[in-house]
Design an enzyme around this catalytic site. Structure first.
Site, PDB file in Angstrom:
ATOM      1  N   ARG A 178      -3.552  -6.189   6.270  1.00  9.95           N
ATOM      2  CA  ARG A 178      -2.291  -6.628   5.655  1.00  9.95           C
ATOM      3  C   ARG A 178      -1.535  -7.594   6.560  1.00  9.95           C
ATOM      4  O   ARG A 178      -0.777  -8.436   6.081  1.00  9.95           O
ATOM      5  CB  ARG A 178      -1.403  -5.422   5.348  1.00  9.95           C
ATOM      6  CG  ARG A 178      -1.993  -4.441   4.347  1.00  9.95           C
ATOM      7  CD  ARG A 178      -1.066  -3.259   4.152  1.00  9.95           C
ATOM      8  NE  ARG A 178      -1.784  -2.109   3.582  1.00  9.95           N
ATOM      9  CZ  ARG A 178      -1.209  -0.951   3.298  1.00  9.95           C
ATOM     10  NH1 ARG A 178       0.067  -0.779   3.526  1.00  9.95           N
ATOM     11  NH2 ARG A 178      -1.930   0.032   2.800  1.00  9.95           N
ATOM     12  N   GLU A 203      -3.133  -7.078  -6.875  1.00 12.76           N
ATOM     13  CA  GLU A 203      -1.714  -6.715  -6.862  1.00 12.76           C
ATOM     14  C   GLU A 203      -0.947  -7.528  -5.830  1.00 12.76           C
ATOM     15  O   GLU A 203      -1.493  -7.944  -4.820  1.00 12.76           O
ATOM     16  CB  GLU A 203      -1.585  -5.224  -6.531  1.00 12.76           C
ATOM     17  CG  GLU A 203      -0.156  -4.689  -6.661  1.00 12.76           C
ATOM     18  CD  GLU A 203       0.105  -3.506  -5.754  1.00 12.76           C
ATOM     19  OE1 GLU A 203       1.033  -2.753  -6.054  1.00 12.76           O
ATOM     20  OE2 GLU A 203      -0.595  -3.351  -4.732  1.00 12.76           O
TER      21      GLU A 203
END
Length: 483
Positions: free
Chosen positions: A100, A171
């Protein structure tokens, strides 16, 4: 590249793409033409967009967990367990924290240490490091639609690899994966980076491949008023559609008051259709996702099931297209696969029992829908005004001015002036509206609702109400009332 809400040309996209694919060696495995052919062979039952369209048509509410571990074989086992034992309709791949933050070297170390330990030492699946071939092993080993879930401000390489590998849903967004997740990253950068992701999905669409996109609805997760999350969802949806996205799922995180939550899901769909129609986006298919409670959970598993079940019942009554399911281990850390399956089965049971029931269309429900839409329109109309017709520029300027604000956000680009608190019935209102561009009557509405609760509790309205409400559910209540 200058930030504008304009579809990127092929030349603009390809110029950036060369840089993106060189961020880590596995980027060289991406072959777009081969990926398109691979997607063409994916059966309909494993395509996220098609499953959502079918669910919306049939009035179903599909279940989906969060899940991800470091190693490919273990991740496959986990997903198949949640499919068979948890009876999940849709499956995720939750990405690890190193990926991330684009820390692929650290993610690689995590993979190697996990191999030595014989168990996952990462809090998710490091898809970039596993590359197209490794990720495709997951796709080919799980007989269900798969979505990438993460929390990544710069998710471009992750998108390239996972979509090339055969994932059919992705997403995130330039606002929803920045403001709640990052401190120092500018909105200009993340919106541009997510325009890249959306344009990639748009390119697949141009080749006949329908990939679902889903902005992250709950934002910071705790006591976010519906009009705030709805405004972000509509903006990110419009930005995505401009880049060619054709299948979009907009989300909302449970606040806890049944009437407000059902109204929020209905208002979200109505608002999206209204603004998409204004901007000629009628060819995009819209669905909704309801996130079970994202705040603090009780440590006791039996009590946690109460919170899960309330979220399941609300999702079912709201007729959301899907629900993101929590586990009884929320307060304890990363859940076991057994706990994850238990949350899924409890949710599925509640939704099944409520499939033939509906919340009556009362005046109170209609009033709540209208309040949410009126507040969101105030924000959205001011955003487009600040951007002089451009939602990308408007979003940046709106956050700088506090016209759009997210409570409890770590980002220095959110003013954090608004303060939410519950009213006497547990609906989330605003103790302090900050710089939100609400009309005087809407400001008075929030003021009156907070005062009504304060009077019932025999105390003055104060910041203590906000604190009490943050911890209330973990302590067994919805409203944080003084003892």
């Amino acid at each position: 590249m200058e930030l504008k809400n304009r579809q990127w040309t092929h030349d603009q996209f390809n110029a950036v793409r060369q840089e993106v694919l060189n961020h880590w060696p596995t980027g060289k495995e991406v072959d777009f033409a081969a990926a398109v052919k691979y997607h063409e062979a994916i059966p309909a039952k494993r395509q996220f967009a098609k499953r959502l369209v079918k669910a919306k048509k049939n009035g179903e509410t599909l279940t989906q967990p969060r899940a991800g571990v470091a190693l490919i074989d273990e991740h496959i086992k986990l997903l198949n367990y949640l499919l068979t034992e948890g009876e999940a309709d849709l499956l995720p791949t939750t990405i690890d924290s190193y990926t991330r933050q684009n820390q692929y070297k650290e993610a690689q170390n995590g993979i190697e240490e996990s191999l030595k330990a014989g168990r996952s030492l990462l809090n998710g699946f490091p898809a970039v490091n596993h590359g197209v071939a490794g990720v495709r092993r997951v796709v080919e080993s799980v007989n269900a639609p798969l979505q990438v879930r993460h929390g990544t401000p710069d998710a471009r390489l992750l998108a390239e690899i996972t979509l090339a590998a055969g994932y059919t849903s992705y997403e995130g967004g330039g606002i929803s994966y920045n403001i709640p997740y990052a401190k120092e990253v500018s909105l200009e950068k993340t919106i541009l980076d997510w325009q890249y992701c959306d344009r990639l999905v748009g390119l697949y669409a141009e080749h006949g491949i329908e990939i679902n996109r889903e902005p992250f609805g709950p934002l910071t997760g705790t006591l976010v008023p519906p009009s705030i999350s709805h405004s972000v969802a509509v903006i990110e949806g419009l930005l995505a559609v401009e880049q060619g996205v054709k299948n979009l799922t907009l989300g909302y995180g449970q606040c806890g008051n049944l009437l407000q939550d059902v109204a929020a899901i209905q208002a979200l769909e109505q608002l999206a259709e209204e603004y998409f129609s204004k901007h000629s986006c009628a060819d995009c298919i819209l669905t909704t996702v309801f996130h079970q409670w994202m705040g603090g959970f009780p440590q006791d598993e039996s009590k946690a099931f109460g919170v899960i079940s309330w979220g399941a019942a609300t999702a079912g009554l709201a007729k959301a297209t899907k629900v993101i399911v929590k586990t009884p281990h929320e307060a304890l850390g990363i859940p076991t696969k057994e706990a994850n399956a238990q949350g899924l089965k409890a949710t599925k049971q509640l939704i099944s029992m409520l499939s033939d029931q509906a919340l009556p269309a009362t005046k109170e429900l209609e009033d709540e829908i209208n309040i949410i839409k009126a507040e969101a329109r105030c924000i959205l109309n001011k955003v487009v005004e600040l951007g002089q017709g451009d939602y990308a520029l408007g979003a940046v300027r709106a956050f700088a001015a506090g016209v759009l604000d997210v409570p409890f956000a770590p980002s220095k680009y959110s003013l954090n002036k608004i303060l939410p608190a519950r009213d006497n019935n547990g609906a989330v209102r605003l103790f302090d509206v900050g710089n939100l561009p609400f009309t005087p009557d809407l400001i008075a509405f929030h003021h009156d609702k907070i005062n009504e609760r304060a009077k019932a509790e025999g105390r003055d309205p104060s910041f203590q109400m906000v604190i009490d409400d943050i911890y209330a559910i973990s302590k067994g209540r919805l409203v944080g009332r003084p003892r």
